[in-house]
Design an enzyme around this catalytic site. Sequence first.
Site, PDB file in Angstrom:
ATOM      1  N   ASP A 161       0.669  -1.014  -0.139  1.00  0.00           N
ATOM      2  CA  ASP A 161      -0.051  -0.009  -0.035  1.00  0.00           C
ATOM      3  C   ASP A 161       0.999   1.321  -0.085  1.00  0.00           C
ATOM      4  OD1 ASP A 161      -2.185   1.607   0.046  1.00  0.00           O
ATOM      5  OD2 ASP A 161      -2.541   1.187   2.191  1.00  0.00           O
ATOM      6  N   HIS A 220       3.284   3.101  -8.935  1.00  0.00           N
ATOM      7  CA  HIS A 220       3.133   1.369  -9.054  1.00  0.00           C
ATOM      8  C   HIS A 220       4.361   0.843  -9.717  1.00  0.00           C
ATOM      9  CE1 HIS A 220      -1.017   1.772  -7.840  1.00  0.00           C
ATOM     10  NE2 HIS A 220      -1.511   2.357  -8.858  1.00  0.00           N
ATOM     11  N   LEU A 259      12.072 -19.696  -4.153  1.00  0.00           N
ATOM     12  CA  LEU A 259      10.968 -18.973  -3.350  1.00  0.00           C
ATOM     13  C   LEU A 259       9.793 -18.922  -4.289  1.00  0.00           C
ATOM     14  CD1 LEU A 259      10.125 -16.383  -1.506  1.00  0.00           C
ATOM     15  CD2 LEU A 259      10.851 -15.015  -3.308  1.00  0.00           C
TER      16      LEU A 259
HETATM   17  C1  FPP Z   1      -1.825  -0.139  -3.397  1.00  0.00           C
HETATM   18  O1  FPP Z   1      -1.470   1.500  -3.251  1.00  0.00           O
HETATM   19  C2  FPP Z   1      -1.256  -0.635  -4.629  1.00  0.00           C
HETATM   20  C3  FPP Z   1      -1.724  -1.150  -5.647  1.00  0.00           C
HETATM   21  C4  FPP Z   1      -3.159  -1.361  -5.583  1.00  0.00           C
HETATM   22  C5  FPP Z   1      -1.215  -1.903  -7.076  1.00  0.00           C
HETATM   23  C6  FPP Z   1       0.224  -2.775  -6.240  1.00  0.00           C
HETATM   24  C7  FPP Z   1       0.743  -3.248  -7.437  1.00  0.00           C
HETATM   25  C8  FPP Z   1       2.306  -3.231  -7.684  1.00  0.00           C
HETATM   26  C9  FPP Z   1       2.989  -2.899  -6.455  1.00  0.00           C
HETATM   27  C10 FPP Z   1       2.864  -3.833  -8.965  1.00  0.00           C
HETATM   28  C11 FPP Z   1       2.865  -5.007  -8.932  1.00  0.00           C
HETATM   29  C12 FPP Z   1       3.283  -5.654 -10.399  1.00  0.00           C
HETATM   30  C13 FPP Z   1       3.573  -6.862 -11.066  1.00  0.00           C
HETATM   31  C14 FPP Z   1       4.011  -6.928 -12.277  1.00  0.00           C
HETATM   32  C15 FPP Z   1       3.332  -7.897  -9.974  1.00  0.00           C
HETATM   33  P1  FPP Z   1      -2.486   2.550  -3.609  1.00  0.00           P
HETATM   34  O2  FPP Z   1      -2.367   2.811  -5.008  1.00  0.00           O
HETATM   35  O3  FPP Z   1      -3.668   2.220  -3.089  1.00  0.00           O
HETATM   36  O4  FPP Z   1      -1.800   3.680  -2.788  1.00  0.00           O
HETATM   37  P2  FPP Z   1      -2.446   5.107  -1.968  1.00  0.00           P
HETATM   38  O5  FPP Z   1      -3.233   4.294  -0.766  1.00  0.00           O
HETATM   39  O6  FPP Z   1      -1.320   5.546  -1.502  1.00  0.00           O
HETATM   40  O7  FPP Z   1      -3.178   5.532  -2.954  1.00  0.00           O
END
Ligand code: FPP
Length: 228
Positions: free
Chosen positions: A12, A29, A123
Amino acid sequence: MEDKLHIGLIMDGNGRWASSRHLPRTAGHLAGLKALKKVALGAIKNNVGYLTLYCFSTENWKRPKMEVDYLMGLFSEKVIGELPFFNNNGIKLLFLGDMEPLPEDAKKALNQVIDETKNNGKLIIQLAINYGGQDEVCRAVNRALSKGITLITPEVIRSNFDNPEVPPVDVIARSAGEMRLSNFLLWDSAYAEFISYKKLWPDWDECDIVSIIDDFGKRNRKFGGLGK
Ligand code: FPP
């Protein structure tokens, strides 16, 4: 592999990380993907057996189309692009969730990486995409019913999960300071430990895996009994 730690990660804070740098949320992201690679290497170094990464929830479709499309693009192009990283480091990928509604190119890419990493064993990473804990239980029950099973028990539900060979999560860690499960691993978190760190996900690296292992090691797990 059964005794190895299974860590679930709620990644997050990508949006906040980007906003604080006056960047679009999508940049958060992308930075999150880079953090994910550092964390995976930290997991290998510290002998963690399983990581389950919450990449996209069943509720994340509510986000703006542009952000959803960007994330789906990451799940196709970047997942394929990182194939050498997975294979060079002995990482086996599994999919957790309902793949059906994903765009065709993402499905194709994900199935390809699952197939091309299937012999790795250092892993195991479950990518939770279009994943919801409630949906997971419903799908398991429906799978059992379709096999003609008429008595639903906890064992029946567990054995009808997407990857029943993966042991239940030991510890769930969430970034960005939130204290919610947000529909993540609802069934298997029955006796998991929960940890929340303030650091935003794109700032995570190997050290955070060490912190999780240390903090988890201090917990007295009792599983409803009296503990140690
Ligand atoms: C939440 O932060 C994050 C997500 C919904 C996306 C997580 C995805 C990745 C880290 C990329 C993974 C990629 C691959 C290829 C596996 P948020 O957007 O809700 O953050 P905020 O609460 O600060 O808005």
